[in-house]
Design an enzyme around this catalytic site. Structure first.
Site, short mmCIF file in Angstrom:
data_model
loop_
_atom_site.label_atom_id
_atom_site.label_comp_id
_atom_site.label_asym_id
_atom_site.label_seq_id
_atom_site.Cartn_x
_atom_site.Cartn_y
_atom_site.Cartn_z
N TYR A 86 -10.77 90.94 62.92
CA TYR A 86 -10.76 89.40 63.38
C TYR A 86 -10.00 88.52 63.00
CZ TYR A 86 -14.89 91.51 65.93
OH TYR A 86 -15.70 92.50 66.86
N HIS A 127 -18.32 80.02 50.41
CA HIS A 127 -18.03 81.08 51.21
C HIS A 127 -18.59 82.38 50.88
CE1 HIS A 127 -14.13 78.98 53.33
NE2 HIS A 127 -15.38 78.33 53.24
N GLU A 175 -15.92 80.06 65.09
CA GLU A 175 -15.98 81.09 66.10
C GLU A 175 -17.22 81.65 66.42
OE1 GLU A 175 -11.43 82.77 64.65
OE2 GLU A 175 -13.35 84.10 64.48
N TYR A 193 -7.63 71.70 55.97
CA TYR A 193 -8.31 70.56 55.89
C TYR A 193 -7.34 69.17 55.61
CZ TYR A 193 -12.64 73.18 55.61
OH TYR A 193 -13.46 74.04 56.01
N GLN A 210 -21.97 76.22 47.32
CA GLN A 210 -22.78 76.76 48.66
C GLN A 210 -23.60 78.00 48.24
OE1 GLN A 210 -19.33 77.41 51.47
NE2 GLN A 210 -18.89 75.16 51.44
#
Length: 445
Positions: free
Chosen positions: A328, A224, A318, A339, A158
């Site tokens: 958070y 991520h 979120e 998953y 990613q």
């Protein structure tokens, strides 16, 4: 909509105010009688008064009489002589209906891989980053060759070249801000961390490059990374860094940059009132922590609130209102599961940890967000638009203060939405994957 505060030539005014609907090369007009008329009276009248039934605003308060006349002449002269070459953006076909507007989805750029960041330069050019590590400008209907001068990038998984933002005073200082997966060139293994740099653009090259932030620790994971960029109008730059797939290692600790929202000055300095500047061992740029993978960051233009979207695991994506020093919760609390269907945590709330303002289950993979401004989608003003990578639509979110009171799915089936931004002329531009392209929403009556 930008306002013409000083006289500009007709070509500049066209690019800034008209090309968004009518094409960089005047190719997206519908063939009309005014094209065959002598003089420019009809065109001047349309520019001055607008054409409300197709959503064209009036520019009487934007341009002087001289600018209107010169712009009308520019349009008349530039229309293709062969009317068959015209490809109008606004047609009876392909109109998408929504609660407040009908609109068409107009293709702007094709032939991209994974477009990530979008930023409009003052001259009307569109700056585009591709995750594979290529940076381009799109000008007059053409995509530039890759811009030179980028740092070493870890284009893996990613990761790659990520977001773009212009300095709020770009007209004065020409700074472009870039987030990216920074390749650690000192490591024998392929490792990297999220980085933020700034540079200036000259002759298709980046110059005056300055590295403002490099995350730590560097890892060999490919996912991520974060990392959307947002200026708050006070000289502070906010951005999110993902926990790099190591949720038990990083998000709840302050001695690393991962799983955090960060705040720095525009030159990379640490604000003296950041919440953890006096905490021993803490990374001083941390503004909030306990995040999984922040993929959207935006400053509300009216309230100044900092909003963030992040990917949950399976479920529990979120929308968060970011407050300094707050935790958070990831991975201690979550509305999602692993998953493989196993339980990640039994807790959805815990004292001392913030709740999301809104959560999506099942996950939509929220990616890219903006707040609607300008006159073209006036009924959506101050609504948030959030892209869905997983379900191929845009979520319109209506706020009442700091609460979401209504949502609507827009442009369902449009494709994997990587980014959503507002253009200077008030249109909604969208970066899509598979295939990689840029489109825009154009309102019609």
């Amino acid at each position: 909509m930008p306002r013409a505060t000083q006289a500009r030539d007709a070509a500049t005014n066209y690019r800034m105010f008209c090309a968004g609907c009518h094409g960089d090369n005047l190719e997206k007009f519908a063939a009309k009688q005014w094209m065959e008329e002598a003089g420019t009276a009809s065109v001047e009248r349309s520019i001055r008064n607008g054409i409300l039934d197709i959503g064209m605003p009036a520019f009487a308060k934007t341009f002087s009489d001289r600018e209107i006349k010169e712009l009308a002449g520019y349009v008349k002269k530039g229309i293709p002589a062969d009317r068959a070459l015209l490809k109008p953006a606004v047609t009876a076909e392909g109109i998408v209906k929504s609660e407040e507007y009908n609109f068409v989805i107009d293709t702007v750029v094709t032939g991209l891989e994974v477009p990530w960041g979008l930023a409009f330069l003052p001259n009307g050019d569109l700056l585009i980053s591709e995750r594979k590590g290529a940076l381009h400008t799109f000008s007059n209907g053409r995509l530039s060759a890759p811009i030179e001068g980028l740092p070493p990038i870890m284009a893996f998984g990613q990761g790659g070249l990520l977001d773009l933002a212009l300095h709020p005073d770009y007209d004065k200082n020409s700074w472009i801000y870039i987030s990216y997966s920074a390749l650690d060139t000192t490591s024998e293994k392929r490792t990297g961390s999220t980085g933020v740099m700034r540079a200036r653009l000259s002759e298709n090259k980046l110059t005056d490059q300055e590295i403002l932030f490099i995350g730590s620790p560097s890892t060999d994971r490919g996912h991520h990374w974060g990392c959307k960029l947002a200026f708050d109008g006070k000289g502070y730059l906010f951005f999110g860094v993902g926990e790099r797939g190591q949720h038990f290692d990083f998000p709840q600790r302050l001695d690393n940059t991962n799983g955090k929202i960060h705040r720095i000055h525009d030159d990379g300095r640490i604000p003296t009132d950041n919440p953890f500047v006096n905490t021993p061992g803490a990374i001083k740029s941390i503004y909030s922590y306990g995040h999984r993978n922040p993929q959207g960051t935006v400053i509300h233009p009216t309230t100044g609130d900092v909003w963030e979207t992040e990917h949950g695991p399976m479920g529990g994506d979120e929308l968060n209102l970011i407050k300094p020093g707050m935790n958070y919760g990831w991975p201690v609390i979550s509305y999602g599961i692993n998953y493989d269907g196993t339980v990640l945590t039994e807790l959805t709330e815990k004292e001392g940890m913030e709740q999301p303002v809104f959560q999506w289950t099942p996950s939509i993979a929220p990616c890219g967000m903006t707040v609607v401004t300008g006159d073209r989608f006036k009924k959506w003003e101050n609504n948030m638009l959030v892209g869905s990578l997983r379900f191929d639509y845009i979520e319109r979110m209506v706020l009442d203060g700091q609460k979401v009171v209504h949502t609507e799915k827009l442009a369902e089936g449009i494709g994997r939405v990587r980014n959503v931004v507002m253009s200077p002329d008030g249109l909604v531009y969208i970066g899509l994957e598979e295939p990689g392209m840029i489109v825009r929403l154009v309102p019609v009556e």
